[in-house]
Scaffold this motif. Sequence first.
Motif, PDB file in Angstrom:
ATOM      1  N   MET A 223       0.808  -1.009  -0.009  1.00 18.08           N
ATOM      2  CA  MET A 223       0.032  -0.109   0.056  1.00 18.08           C
ATOM      3  C   MET A 223       1.013   1.278  -0.011  1.00 18.08           C
ATOM      4  O   MET A 223       0.347   2.434  -0.566  1.00 18.08           O
ATOM      5  N   PHE A 224       2.164   1.116   0.584  1.00 13.56           N
ATOM      6  CA  PHE A 224       2.939   2.405   0.440  1.00 13.56           C
ATOM      7  C   PHE A 224       3.831   2.461  -0.568  1.00 13.56           C
ATOM      8  O   PHE A 224       4.612   3.626  -1.038  1.00 13.56           O
ATOM      9  N   GLU A 225       4.473   1.128  -1.023  1.00 13.60           N
ATOM     10  CA  GLU A 225       5.570   1.109  -2.022  1.00 13.60           C
ATOM     11  C   GLU A 225       4.943   2.019  -3.287  1.00 13.60           C
ATOM     12  O   GLU A 225       4.082   1.701  -3.881  1.00 13.60           O
ATOM     13  N   ASP A 226       6.105   2.816  -3.684  1.00 14.63           N
ATOM     14  CA  ASP A 226       5.799   3.857  -4.869  1.00 14.63           C
ATOM     15  C   ASP A 226       4.606   4.729  -4.699  1.00 14.63           C
ATOM     16  O   ASP A 226       4.245   5.408  -5.772  1.00 14.63           O
ATOM     17  N   LYS A 227       3.936   4.700  -3.614  1.00 12.63           N
ATOM     18  CA  LYS A 227       2.938   5.787  -3.386  1.00 12.63           C
ATOM     19  C   LYS A 227       3.218   6.694  -2.259  1.00 12.63           C
ATOM     20  O   LYS A 227       2.263   7.356  -1.843  1.00 12.63           O
TER      21      LYS A 227
ATOM     22  N   ILE B 102      -6.371  -0.524  -4.620  1.00 12.31           N
ATOM     23  CA  ILE B 102      -5.226   0.357  -4.399  1.00 12.31           C
ATOM     24  C   ILE B 102      -3.948  -0.741  -4.228  1.00 12.31           C
ATOM     25  O   ILE B 102      -2.923  -0.563  -4.536  1.00 12.31           O
ATOM     26  N   CYS B 103      -4.284  -1.497  -3.032  1.00  7.85           N
ATOM     27  CA  CYS B 103      -3.100  -2.394  -2.407  1.00  7.85           C
ATOM     28  C   CYS B 103      -2.752  -3.203  -3.576  1.00  7.85           C
ATOM     29  O   CYS B 103      -1.399  -3.417  -3.734  1.00  7.85           O
ATOM     30  N   GLU B 104      -3.553  -4.028  -4.127  1.00 13.08           N
ATOM     31  CA  GLU B 104      -3.049  -4.950  -5.091  1.00 13.08           C
ATOM     32  C   GLU B 104      -2.862  -4.412  -6.630  1.00 13.08           C
ATOM     33  O   GLU B 104      -2.608  -5.363  -7.330  1.00 13.08           O
ATOM     34  N   THR B 105      -2.837  -3.390  -6.671  1.00 11.00           N
ATOM     35  CA  THR B 105      -2.702  -2.848  -8.149  1.00 11.00           C
ATOM     36  C   THR B 105      -1.525  -1.993  -8.338  1.00 11.00           C
ATOM     37  O   THR B 105      -1.139  -1.222  -7.398  1.00 11.00           O
ATOM     38  N   ASN B 106      -0.481  -2.311  -9.190  1.00 11.92           N
ATOM     39  CA  ASN B 106       0.785  -1.659  -9.414  1.00 11.92           C
ATOM     40  C   ASN B 106       0.600  -0.062  -9.588  1.00 11.92           C
ATOM     41  O   ASN B 106      -0.411  -0.082 -10.291  1.00 11.92           O
TER      42      ASN B 106
ATOM     43  N   THR C 280      -4.703   5.079 -12.134  1.00 13.17           N
ATOM     44  CA  THR C 280      -4.727   6.507 -12.786  1.00 13.17           C
ATOM     45  C   THR C 280      -4.535   7.550 -11.968  1.00 13.17           C
ATOM     46  O   THR C 280      -4.992   7.313 -10.506  1.00 13.17           O
ATOM     47  N   VAL C 281      -4.609   8.827 -12.189  1.00  6.26           N
ATOM     48  CA  VAL C 281      -4.568   9.776 -11.300  1.00  6.26           C
ATOM     49  C   VAL C 281      -5.761   9.941 -10.613  1.00  6.26           C
ATOM     50  O   VAL C 281      -6.146  10.356  -9.380  1.00  6.26           O
TER      51      VAL C 281
END
Length: 391
Positions: A214-218, A284-288, A293-294
């Motif tokens: 959930m936090f990675e790249d976000k 959100i968690c399971e999607t790269n 999308t924005v």
Amino acid sequence: MSDYNLPQSESNQPLDEVLEPYFAKHHRQKCYPGLIFRQGKRRMIQINVPADNLPTLLQSKPSTDNNPDSGKNRPEVKGHTDEIKQYILNRIGKDKPWIVGTLTANVDPEKIELIELGRGICLVIIPRGVKLDVTDGQHRKRAIHELIESPDGESVAENDFPITLVLEGNFSQCQTDFRDMAQTKALDKSLLLSFGEFEGTVGITKNLIKEVSMFEDKTERIKNSPSTKKKLIYTTNYIAKLVSCAFVNDPNHALKEHDVDQASDALTSCLNQFFSECSQTQDICETNVEDLTVEDIGEFKEDCILGRSVGLEILGRLLYLTLNRGIYTFDIEKVLQLAQLDWSTASELWQGNIIKKDPNPTNPSKPYKISASASPIRIAVNAAKTKLGWM
């Protein structure tokens, strides 16, 4: 052959042999080798001063009695000197590097003697009785001064402190110099955490940003707020509050006494399970992030309190109730119960505490205000505990 390997010769004698006659001549005064440079239409000198010289060499002239013209810099900030002392002592106690930065001082050039040796190298002679006025660094100077005179004096006695010496005798210009040096923008909290030492809350937070999907790249790791356009949801500071709350129920705790690896593993596993089971965060968690999308990010941050700092703090405080103290495990059954709560901003669970209706909304599609104050958060946590039957 490299110049660094050239044999010693009379024309290449050590600098201390050149300087020794000067030190002998001026032995009753303070003598420091220095480097001359020019900046802002003035000559300045960089010198390095042993710790035990600072108390008698430097003096601070902070403003007092609501009169800015009574000093050359701001009034002393209560507690700041003690913060610096504690920082130094904590680092020394752990046998780790520390730094306090260069001090800046000024002196009337007529009161000192400058012996130029060429190529910008010089010897600065400061007569007894002449003091350098601190322009920037009065709290650092006082902290070092107090440490030198304390039972901990030996811990800093062997250190040297750089001083940028401005050859300036004009009082008004010295005040202006302080104002100009005070224009530095404060570092954002996320950047301070990102650059923090890998221990406690900082170390655990850095691990979570890499290991929790959930936090990675976000996560914004430099600025104070996450940019939706860059598809960022969180900041390092948001996650740090969750971490501290999950282990001690205090968003500002440094967790210095906690094992980073064990704590990180336990909380990473807990959060990955929570976010994958919660219906508001699952997609959100399971999607790269590349496939989001924005608009997806914007809608999530708007529709779910877990897309905000206040939501993560509430989650952290509730996770604290599932923590098996001392063994770094979270009660999975209770974590799954938390995941079943309605974390949407429309949920009745958060109405009247962190979410309050705005009678005159600027945007009619968002007729509410969200509060991150301590009291609404406490009420929200109690509402969740009641819903779960944990009261």
